[in-house]
Design an enzyme around this catalytic site. Sequence first.
Site, PDB file in Angstrom:
ATOM      1  N   PHE A   1      40.793  30.325  35.645  1.00  0.00           N
ATOM      2  CA  PHE A   1      41.689  29.159  35.719  1.00  0.00           C
ATOM      3  C   PHE A   1      42.687  29.198  34.571  1.00  0.00           C
ATOM      4  O   PHE A   1      42.812  28.283  33.778  1.00  0.00           O
ATOM      5  CB  PHE A   1      40.851  27.871  35.710  1.00  0.00           C
TER       6      PHE A   1
ATOM      7  N   THR B   1      40.970  36.069  37.566  1.00  0.00           N
ATOM      8  CA  THR B   1      40.549  36.358  36.194  1.00  0.00           C
ATOM      9  C   THR B   1      41.453  37.466  35.652  1.00  0.00           C
ATOM     10  O   THR B   1      42.308  37.995  36.364  1.00  0.00           O
ATOM     11  CB  THR B   1      39.075  36.825  36.129  1.00  0.00           C
TER      12      THR B   1
ATOM     13  N   LYS C   1      44.881  43.004  39.904  1.00  0.00           N
ATOM     14  CA  LYS C   1      45.249  44.346  40.324  1.00  0.00           C
ATOM     15  C   LYS C   1      44.094  45.332  40.236  1.00  0.00           C
ATOM     16  O   LYS C   1      44.074  46.332  40.946  1.00  0.00           O
ATOM     17  CB  LYS C   1      46.418  44.846  39.467  1.00  0.00           C
TER      18      LYS C   1
ATOM     19  N   GLY D   1      54.176  33.331  30.055  1.00  0.00           N
ATOM     20  CA  GLY D   1      53.119  33.575  31.049  1.00  0.00           C
ATOM     21  C   GLY D   1      53.342  34.825  31.882  1.00  0.00           C
ATOM     22  O   GLY D   1      52.740  34.989  32.927  1.00  0.00           O
TER      23      GLY D   1
ATOM     24  N   GLU E   1      50.061  40.235  30.576  1.00  0.00           N
ATOM     25  CA  GLU E   1      48.616  40.223  30.809  1.00  0.00           C
ATOM     26  C   GLU E   1      47.915  39.653  29.578  1.00  0.00           C
ATOM     27  O   GLU E   1      48.494  39.616  28.483  1.00  0.00           O
ATOM     28  CB  GLU E   1      48.119  41.651  31.043  1.00  0.00           C
TER      29      GLU E   1
ATOM     30  N   LYS F   1      50.193  48.945  40.214  1.00  0.00           N
ATOM     31  CA  LYS F   1      50.971  48.459  41.360  1.00  0.00           C
ATOM     32  C   LYS F   1      51.474  49.613  42.235  1.00  0.00           C
ATOM     33  O   LYS F   1      51.461  49.500  43.459  1.00  0.00           O
ATOM     34  CB  LYS F   1      52.130  47.599  40.860  1.00  0.00           C
TER      35      LYS F   1
END
Length: 340
Positions: free
Chosen positions: A8, A96, A125, A206, A209, A224
Site C-alpha cells: 500500500f 509491493t 515487474k 513517486g 523504485e 520491461k
Amino acid sequence: MRLLLIGFGTVGQGLAELLIEKRDALVRDYGLNARVVGIADMLKGSIVDPRGLPLDRVLASLAADGDLRHLSGARFEGGALDMIQTVDADAMLEATYTDIKTGQPATGHVRAALERGMHVVTTNKGPVALHYHELRRLAAAHGVRFLFEGAVMSGTPVLNLVRTTLAGSSIHEIQGILNGTTNYILTQMEAGLDYGAALAQAQALGYAEAVPDADVLGWDALAKVTILANVAFGADLRPADSPCLCITEITPAKIDEARARGQRYKLIGRVWREGEAVKAAVAPQSLDLSHPLAGVSGATNALTISTDTLGDMTIIGPGAGRRATGFSMLIDLIHRGGRP
Ligand code: HSE
C-alpha cells in the site's frame, strides 16, 4: 468484487483514490462493485474487514500517522501471505516493491493467490519478467486471470495494445523509452540540474523504485523489455539473458557534447526478431533531435511498434506515477473477463 491490496505504497494508494473517485461510474458503466476487504503493507501494517474497508478513512488515517493499524476494529495480526491464504477475496492486487533479481516476495504472493482461485492484478515487474509463462499457466489451471498492464508504461495501455488491439498483426520490433525515472533525470540534467538532485526529485514525485538502483542501472527497463519479448513475441527470456547498459556514465559533459552535435541522450529498450530468435537490449543512445523519441521528456515513456500491417506506430504516455500506475490496475479489474 472483493479485493485484497497487497502493498500500500504509491501505487496501492493511487488505486484506492481512483476506487473512491470512480465508485459510482464503475458500478454504472462496468457493473464493477469493488469492495476492498484487506490491505497488507510491510511497513504500514495490515487491516481486514469482510464488509469492506472504508477507503476514505483508511487514506485519512494513513496521512495522519503513516500506520494502517490505527484504523479501529480492523487490525489483522499477520503479513501479506497470511492474508492471501486466509482471507476470502475474488482478486489480489499486488503492488509491493519490485525485486527484479529474485522476483520476491511478490511471486510468492501471486502464486498463493492464484492457487486459492483469485484473479491477480499486478504492477510488479519481478514476477512477470521472471515467471510469466508459469504464472499464466497456473492462472489458467485455476480458471482465473493473471493481469499486469501496469508492469510496462504504467497505465498507458501498451500491453493491451500489443495483445488485443493489434490482433492479427505480426510485430517485428519494439523500441523506446521505458523508464520514467531515468528519462526524468536526463531531462533535468539537460536543464542544468545535477544527477543527485534530479534523482531526488524523481523519488519525491513517486517515479523511482523503492531502491532506485533498479532505475539508474537499467534493470527496470530490462525487466520491461523482457516482459515485452515474452508477451508480445512469445519468447521465453529472463532479464539476465540480455545486455543492459545504464545512464550513470552520462555526465553533464557528455550531455553538453551531445547537445553540440544536435543530439540528446535517451535510455532505449529494444526487442526484435533475428531469424527465429527474439533479442532484447537496453542501452543509452544519443539521438538526433529530429528523432521521434528525442522529444519525449520527463517521466513520459514512448514505444515505437513495428508491424507488418501498420508499419510503425508510436504510443506516448505516462510511464510512472501514483495515479497513472493506480489506473493500470483499474484497467485490469475492468477487463478481467477477457482473453487469458
Ligand atoms: N521506476 C519505474 C520508472 C516505475 O521510473 O519507470 C514504473 O515502472
